[in-house]
Write a protein that holds these residues in place. Sequence first.
Motif, PDB file in Angstrom:
ATOM      1  N   ARG A  86     -55.981  81.744  -8.980  1.00 42.42           N
ATOM      2  CA  ARG A  86     -55.457  80.583  -8.255  1.00 42.42           C
ATOM      3  C   ARG A  86     -54.219  80.134  -8.993  1.00 42.42           C
ATOM      4  NH1 ARG A  86     -58.848  77.974  -4.533  1.00 42.42           N
ATOM      5  NH2 ARG A  86     -57.481  76.183  -4.598  1.00 42.42           N
ATOM      6  N   GLU A  91     -53.217  75.981  -3.175  1.00 44.34           N
ATOM      7  CA  GLU A  91     -54.583  75.836  -2.674  1.00 44.34           C
ATOM      8  C   GLU A  91     -55.289  77.179  -2.600  1.00 44.34           C
ATOM      9  OE1 GLU A  91     -55.266  73.602   0.933  1.00 44.34           O
ATOM     10  OE2 GLU A  91     -53.284  72.726   0.740  1.00 44.34           O
ATOM     11  N   ASP A  92     -54.520  78.215  -2.396  1.00 43.84           N
ATOM     12  CA  ASP A  92     -55.090  79.528  -2.102  1.00 43.84           C
ATOM     13  C   ASP A  92     -54.958  80.490  -3.274  1.00 43.84           C
ATOM     14  OD1 ASP A  92     -55.647  78.860   0.665  1.00 43.84           O
ATOM     15  OD2 ASP A  92     -53.478  78.926   0.944  1.00 43.84           O
TER      16      ASP A  92
END
Length: 168
Positions: A86, A91-92
């Motif tokens: 991450r 966020e991903d």
Amino acid sequence: FLHNAGLVFYRPGFLGARIVLDQQWALDAIYAVFQRDLCYRQLKGRGGRFDREVLAALVWGDKTEDEQRLLLAMMTSCGICFGVRRWDDAEDPEYIALDLLPERSAIARELATRWNDAAPTVRLHIDLPILYPALTRALVARIGNEAKLTGLYWRGRLCAFEIITRSC
């Protein structure tokens, strides 16, 4: 029963207990990642690494962010890819697609820095009449989920540090 029959996609505790009725929509989107005329070459050139934003730019631009995350969750649950990192402000996570990994020759130099051919080794050899490719992918994905970026991955194989034996 319906999941095992291939009519719906459902896994307990996965996707908030949602059932995916239209699997063809998801399958078309997932297989698009591996189509040579769309983004296969770009992802292959990145060593099979990608994140949601890369897939959105290359092939999933018509999908919402939630749909893209759903597709990635399906891909990871099926062992098509696994998450390795991450980014601090993202966020991903970054993912690795097993079928887009480089050949061993492409990572041979880096592998040589991790693997000492002169060191004593213990080998476990299992004879299987047929080594089903999905089994190999599943093993690499499962170990990759644990090893993350500490592992070195190539087509159908990996080298990762094992903490108990303190070896690669």
